[in-house]
Write a protein that holds these residues in place. Structure first.
Motif, PDB file in Angstrom:
ATOM      1  N   ARG A  62       0.835  -1.203   0.000  1.00 56.47           N
ATOM      2  CA  ARG A  62       0.000   0.000   0.000  1.00 56.47           C
ATOM      3  C   ARG A  62       0.868   1.250   0.000  1.00 56.47           C
ATOM      4  O   ARG A  62       1.906   1.299   0.645  1.00 56.47           O
ATOM      5  CB  ARG A  62      -0.894   0.023   1.241  1.00 56.47           C
ATOM      6  CG  ARG A  62      -1.831  -1.158   1.382  1.00 56.47           C
ATOM      7  CD  ARG A  62      -2.523  -1.088   2.734  1.00 56.47           C
ATOM      8  NE  ARG A  62      -3.365  -2.245   2.988  1.00 56.47           N
ATOM      9  CZ  ARG A  62      -3.937  -2.496   4.152  1.00 56.47           C
ATOM     10  NH1 ARG A  62      -3.730  -1.682   5.177  1.00 56.47           N
ATOM     11  NH2 ARG A  62      -4.693  -3.560   4.317  1.00 56.47           N
ATOM     12  N   LEU A  63       0.380   2.269  -0.662  1.00 58.36           N
ATOM     13  CA  LEU A  63       1.064   3.566  -0.637  1.00 58.36           C
ATOM     14  C   LEU A  63       0.579   4.357   0.576  1.00 58.36           C
ATOM     15  O   LEU A  63      -0.084   5.382   0.472  1.00 58.36           O
ATOM     16  CB  LEU A  63       0.822   4.330  -1.942  1.00 58.36           C
ATOM     17  CG  LEU A  63       1.545   3.770  -3.170  1.00 58.36           C
ATOM     18  CD1 LEU A  63       1.149   4.543  -4.416  1.00 58.36           C
ATOM     19  CD2 LEU A  63       3.058   3.826  -2.977  1.00 58.36           C
ATOM     20  N   ASN A  64       0.940   3.848   1.760  1.00 60.84           N
ATOM     21  CA  ASN A  64       0.590   4.533   3.002  1.00 60.84           C
ATOM     22  C   ASN A  64       1.862   5.137   3.598  1.00 60.84           C
ATOM     23  O   ASN A  64       2.854   5.337   2.907  1.00 60.84           O
ATOM     24  CB  ASN A  64      -0.084   3.559   3.976  1.00 60.84           C
ATOM     25  CG  ASN A  64       0.746   2.308   4.217  1.00 60.84           C
ATOM     26  OD1 ASN A  64       1.961   2.301   4.027  1.00 60.84           O
ATOM     27  ND2 ASN A  64       0.101   1.237   4.637  1.00 60.84           N
ATOM     28  N   TRP A  65       1.863   5.431   4.898  1.00 63.61           N
ATOM     29  CA  TRP A  65       3.014   6.100   5.508  1.00 63.61           C
ATOM     30  C   TRP A  65       4.291   5.273   5.418  1.00 63.61           C
ATOM     31  O   TRP A  65       5.394   5.819   5.390  1.00 63.61           O
ATOM     32  CB  TRP A  65       2.723   6.441   6.974  1.00 63.61           C
ATOM     33  CG  TRP A  65       2.472   5.259   7.858  1.00 63.61           C
ATOM     34  CD1 TRP A  65       1.265   4.683   8.125  1.00 63.61           C
ATOM     35  CD2 TRP A  65       3.437   4.520   8.606  1.00 63.61           C
ATOM     36  NE1 TRP A  65       1.418   3.621   8.971  1.00 63.61           N
ATOM     37  CE2 TRP A  65       2.736   3.503   9.298  1.00 63.61           C
ATOM     38  CE3 TRP A  65       4.810   4.619   8.765  1.00 63.61           C
ATOM     39  CZ2 TRP A  65       3.373   2.582  10.124  1.00 63.61           C
ATOM     40  CZ3 TRP A  65       5.446   3.695   9.595  1.00 63.61           C
ATOM     41  CH2 TRP A  65       4.725   2.710  10.267  1.00 63.61           C
ATOM     42  N   ILE A  66       4.155   3.940   5.371  1.00 63.24           N
ATOM     43  CA  ILE A  66       5.344   3.106   5.274  1.00 63.24           C
ATOM     44  C   ILE A  66       6.090   3.389   3.979  1.00 63.24           C
ATOM     45  O   ILE A  66       7.319   3.354   3.930  1.00 63.24           O
ATOM     46  CB  ILE A  66       4.964   1.611   5.378  1.00 63.24           C
ATOM     47  CG1 ILE A  66       4.407   1.318   6.776  1.00 63.24           C
ATOM     48  CG2 ILE A  66       6.161   0.714   5.098  1.00 63.24           C
ATOM     49  CD1 ILE A  66       3.935  -0.110   6.969  1.00 63.24           C
TER      50      ILE A  66
END
Length: 475
Positions: free
Chosen positions: A179-183
């Protein structure tokens, strides 16, 4: 699949107890794929079948079944129970052929490609097909925290030691269940090129296009979609040049970062730093062990040093950075290992603050005699603390509640005594020699759990830079 036991009715709880029971089901509905409470014992098989099916169909996820406590000892006619057959294996979906062809074309035309392997690839058991793609096309790859081991960390195409450089300058990035999240910094500049092209492979349609509009979307089972990509590269063979400028840039950055980490690991000063600790731990860890980790610097630095060679052998605080899950994860992993992988060890690496969230689960570990090895990396605080003399000096001015910084914990706390209190092995270590010896003894003892309390420099940090763990590089 969590299962709760609560009294459905109790003379002292009355209406409150019933409402609380119903609220639990509704509260869990927000965070799970399926949440229900069987209305009768006869309904339990149907509810369990639905929960299992929901948990494994589509994107895997947790389900919650709330069993009223009065069902546990209730007797019913066995003939009234209608058992339900186990659900069929999850259906395998494939991406549109035209989209697969477009994705292969984008990869072929990339000047600086990068594969990002997420935990979705691990769930999909796509390790063989992704490794074949990496090796056949000579592509660099980067694992997310729980994507580690899908392709072994020591694979020559793994560029995790040059993570920031790889993400920042890649012109085409293929996301396999990541996923293109905060990670992954939401896929946005300045961590990425403004014109970077994303190819997103995911089983969940709702994930496609989050934060960044992809150049190509491939909706389907990650293993099946990877095989579709391989078919394209089999029809028209293609390899990314191993001697390209991009590969040269990545290798140089990896070499310099690895040298910096090695320099920190080789320091002989006491107290130890994170890199010294993890270097000596990595030396002794079995290649097939399960690694569980949570904490701030402990988890972040541990990800870069402790290697995974097998898929689905790493658990950490995950997408939401949740603290307190480490020991629960370790218990679950140990039970699975005992049943399916006898002899494989579970190593739970905890920061001292993280251990505080669920430390009493040590009693559960000892109660079921699970030979888990807990490593508590103790810097007397959250991110950093103070040593015993500084703590004593502070108390000369004012009491701790008014004077001590909120990130400081009590210096030199003997967490290993929590383990010995319940019958396990406890070690308090301050030097590399003591660490090596205690870990060797813990690995040799397959009958009892162990906790190694590892004292490090209270001001120890990660190399070069240190940002807040929800905004910095967290691969």
């Amino acid at each position: 699949m969590p299962c709760g036991f609560w009294p459905r009715s109790h003379p002292r709880l009355g209406w409150y107890g019933k409402c609380k029971h119903e609220l639990l089901v509704e509260a869990c509905r927000l965070y799970s794929k399926f949440s229900a409470r069987p209305s009768s014992i006869e309904a339990i098989p149907t509810i369990i079948e639905k929960a299992v099916r929901s948990s494994i169909y589509g994107r895997p996820g947790a389900c919650y079944v709330d069993i009223p406590a009065d069902f546990v000892n209730l007797e019913v006619n066995a003939n009234s129970i209608k058992y339900v057959e186990c659900c069929m294996p999850p259906p395998v979906s494939m991406a549109e052929t035209s989209a697969v062809r477009m994705a292969a074309s984008v990869i072929r035309n990339a000047k600086q490609p990068l594969l990002v392997i997420g935990k979705g690839a691990a769930y999909a058991r796509a390790e063989e097909s992704i490794r074949k793609l990496v090796e056949q096309c000579k592509l660099p790859f980067l694992p997310t925290p729980m994507g580690k081991g899908v392709v072994p960390d020591n694979h020559p195409n793994c560029v995790r030691a040059a993570r920031s450089r790889a993400l920042q300058f890649a012109d085409v990035i293929v996301l396999f269940g990541a996923r293109l999240n905060w990670i992954l910094h939401f896929g946005l500049p300045p961590r990425y090129q403004p014109d970077v092209k994303f190819i997103q492979v995911d089983i969940c349609a709702e994930e496609l296009g989050n934060n960044v509009r992809p150049a190509v979307t491939l909706l389907g089972d990650i293993n099946a979609v990877t095989k579709q990509l391989l078919e394209q590269f089999d029809k028209t063979p293609w390899q990314y040049p191993p001697e390209s400028t991009w590969w040269k840039t990545l290798r140089e950055k990896m070499k310099s970062n690895e040298a910096a980490s090695k320099e920190l690991a080789s320091k002989i000063s006491l107290p130890m730093n994170y890199y010294t600790v993890f270097y000596h731990v990595q030396e002794q860890l079995p290649r097939d062990c399960f690694v569980v980790s949570e904490g701030a610097n402990t988890m972040d630095i541990g990800r870069t040093v402790l290697q995974n060679y097998l898929p689905r052998h790493r658990l950490d605080a995950g997408t939401f950075g949740t603290m307190g899950v480490g020991l629960g994860f370790a218990i679950a992993a140990a039970l699975v290992a005992k049943d399916r992988h006898p002899g494989q060890r579970v190593i739970c690496v905890e920061g001292d603050s993280a251990f505080g969230f669920s430390g009493m689960e040590v009693e559960t570990i000892c109660r079921y005699n699970l030979p888990i090895i807990l490593l508590v990396v103790n810097n007397n605080g959250i991110y950093q603390g103070v040593d015993a003399s500084s703590w004593k000096e502070m108390l000369n001015f004012r009491e701790a509640a008014a004077m001590a910084p909120p990130f400081c914990l009590l210096p030199n706390s003997h967490y290993e005594q929590v383990m010995t209190a319940f019958g396990g092995n406890g070690y308090f270590v301050q030097t590399p020699e003591e660490l090596r010896k205690s870990l060797r003894q813990s690995l040799a003892d397959t009958a009892k759990p162990s906790l190694i309390n590892i004292m490090i420099e209270p001001q120890a940090m990660r190399k070069a830079q240190d940002f807040h763990w929800l905004t910095r590089s967290n691969m």
